[in-house]
Design an enzyme around this catalytic site. Structure first.
Site, PDB file in Angstrom:
ATOM      1  CG  HIS A 444       0.337  -2.629  -9.317  1.00 33.36           C
ATOM      2  ND1 HIS A 444      -0.769  -2.837 -10.128  1.00 33.36           N
ATOM      3  CD2 HIS A 444       0.756  -1.360  -9.601  1.00 33.36           C
ATOM      4  CE1 HIS A 444      -0.995  -1.777 -10.857  1.00 33.36           C
ATOM      5  NE2 HIS A 444      -0.083  -0.850 -10.571  1.00 33.36           N
ATOM      6  CG  ASP A 448      -4.389  -4.097 -13.860  1.00 33.83           C
ATOM      7  OD1 ASP A 448      -3.201  -4.391 -13.559  1.00 33.83           O
ATOM      8  OD2 ASP A 448      -5.006  -4.575 -14.825  1.00 33.83           O
TER       9      ASP A 448
END
Length: 473
Positions: A444, A448
């Site tokens: 992450h 995204d």
């Protein structure tokens, strides 16, 4: 001292030949006497440079001939015995024995563990035949025989840590004087001499008692600083119990454990899920499987469909094929798909290179080749190096749902699961459909949720309707 004796004897009028003879007998009484006694005394002369610089006895002149340079022939210096006559007993000029050594194991591998011997003393081996197996952090490597012959001796032991170039066995090319020793015979033969020589060893044990008692005393200061007490706080050493076995971890298992823990410590991992209707892909497979095998020689599986779908998804979302390096992002303009394969020795990840340029048949052939090598333990390090994206198919073992762990230094991994018939609403009607859950675990820090969801949607669309690959839509 030798020069002083020569000066005194010459001063008393002794002949140079008799002085030389006696001197030679003094230097080499056992070896030089035959050499000197076989020559007439008139044939031995002293070098005319004098006694102050006596360096060698240089010339032997034939009896009755003048002392000219033409008639002189050279003799050895003071040491008349050639050293080669005594050095041959310590070396083998026949070249019958050759050593089997650990081969080069790869740029990133410095050592390995000698897992087991495939041959024993007395066994016949051919050129390049495997003698032993070396377990490394990534693959299992064979130690091959450099020559055809018979195993004379095993130098290393199973379980030892060996490096490239370490000698593990001695091979006799002729096989002379080598007797076959089975593993069971080796144990009995080692036990028999110990029993036979028991009385002499008692004296040796009595003499060695002070040394044995002194050893623990020297090691006592090291005991408090030993590693086990430090590990007790976080990794307590379990006490031994009945019906339990303690087996050391293989190097491959330890390497996998280290990499997976490093992955958890490094990446900000997040997993997103989706489900795929496998009806159309399974129908395509059942309709063309016979023709596919007849033309290409391999079976049409589901993995090739998911690899082509992953390639399409990575082309649409190139950030998932990228990786973080320090403060930079490295975008890869190639797609090398790693396939996680579970083997009896551990998890390995062979790589299908340039998957974007391969069709279904090429992918299936490459999968079969790499999977066979992985299960046989013959896969090389180069075939597992690299890879920009990984696919793990836990469905072959019956897994319904999981959260796969990223394979460093990649940034994402796709998890496939088992196909289960579930009731689904299609066109307003509830019908049974073969469904599969898919999971994408991603870093992450780089990816995204938007890109991750779009990627899984692309996988779902292509698998549910493979015709999209032909139309590129």
């Amino acid at each position: 001292m030798m020069l002083g004796v020569l000066r005194r004897r010459v001063a008393t009028g002794a002949s140079s030949s008799s002085i030389l003879k006696q001197s030679l007998q003094t230097i080499r009484p056992a070896a030089s006497t035959p050499r000197v006694s076989s020559l007439p005394e008139k044939e031995i002369l002293l070098h005319p440079r004098g006694f102050g610089h006596v360096r060698n006895f240089s010339h032997v002149i034939s009896s009755g001939s003048p002392a000219s340079s033409r008639s002189m022939r050279a003799v050895a210096s003071i040491d008349l015995i050639t050293p080669k006559q005594y050095s041959r007993a310590f070396s083998s000029d026949s070249g019958d024995l050759v050593d089997a050594v650990v081969p080069f194991m790869g740029e990133s591998i410095t050592d390995g563990t000698l897992a087991k011997f495939l041959k024993h003393p007395g066994d016949r081996v051919e050129v390049d035949e495997a003698i032993a197996q070396i377990e490394t952090d990534k693959v299992t490597i064979d130690v091959a025989s450099p020559e055809a012959g018979v195993i004379k001796e095993l130098v290393a032991k199973e379980g030892e840590t060996v490096e490239p170039g370490t000698k593990v066995a001695i091979i006799s090319k002729s096989g002379e004087g080598v007797a076959h020793v089975a593993p069971s015979e080796k144990v009995t033969s080692e036990a028999a001499p110990s029993k036979a020589s028991a009385p002499p060893e008692k004296k040796g044990e009595e003499n060695k008692k002070p040394k044995v008692e002194a050893t623990p005393v020297a090691e006592k200061p090291k005991t408090p600083a030993s590693p086990p007490p430090k590990r007790t706080a976080t990794e307590p050493q379990l006490p031994p119990k009945e019906r339990e076995r303690r087996v050391p971890m293989t190097r491959l298992r330890k390497r996998v454990a280290t990499r997976l823990k490093d992955s958890q410590n490094t990446f900000a991992m997040l997993t997103t899920f989706n489900e795929v209707d496998m009806t159309n892909l399974m129908k395509l497979r059942s309709e063309y499987k016979d023709a596919f095998v007849e033309k290409h020689g391999v079976k049409l599986g589901l993995m090739s469909g998911f690899i082509k779908a992953a390639v399409s998804g990575l082309q649409n979302q190139p950030i998932i094929n990228a990786v973080i390096d320090g403060d930079d992002i490295i975008y890869r303009d190639y797609i090398d798909i790693s396939i996680a394969v579970g083997t009896p020795k551990g998890l390995v990840v062979p790589v299908i290179r340039n998957a974007a340029s391969m069709n279904f048949a090429d992918i299936e052939k490459e999968i079969n080749t790499l999977a066979k090598k992985a299960n046989d333990g013959t896969i090389s390090i180069d075939e597992m190096a690299g890879g920009s994206f990984t696919i793990s198919n836990g469905g072959v073992y019956g897994s319904l749902l999981s959260t796969p762990i990223i394979n460093p230094p990649q940034s994402a991994i796709l998890g496939m699961h088992s196909i289960v018939s579930r009731p689904m609403v299609v066109g307003g009607n509830v019908v049974p459909r073969p469904m599969m859950y898919i999971a994408l675990t991603y870093d992450h820090r780089l990816i995204d949720g938007r890109e991750a969801v779009f990627f899984l949607r692309r996988i779902k669309d292509v698998v549910e309707d493979p015709r999209r690959l032909l139309l590129d839509i």
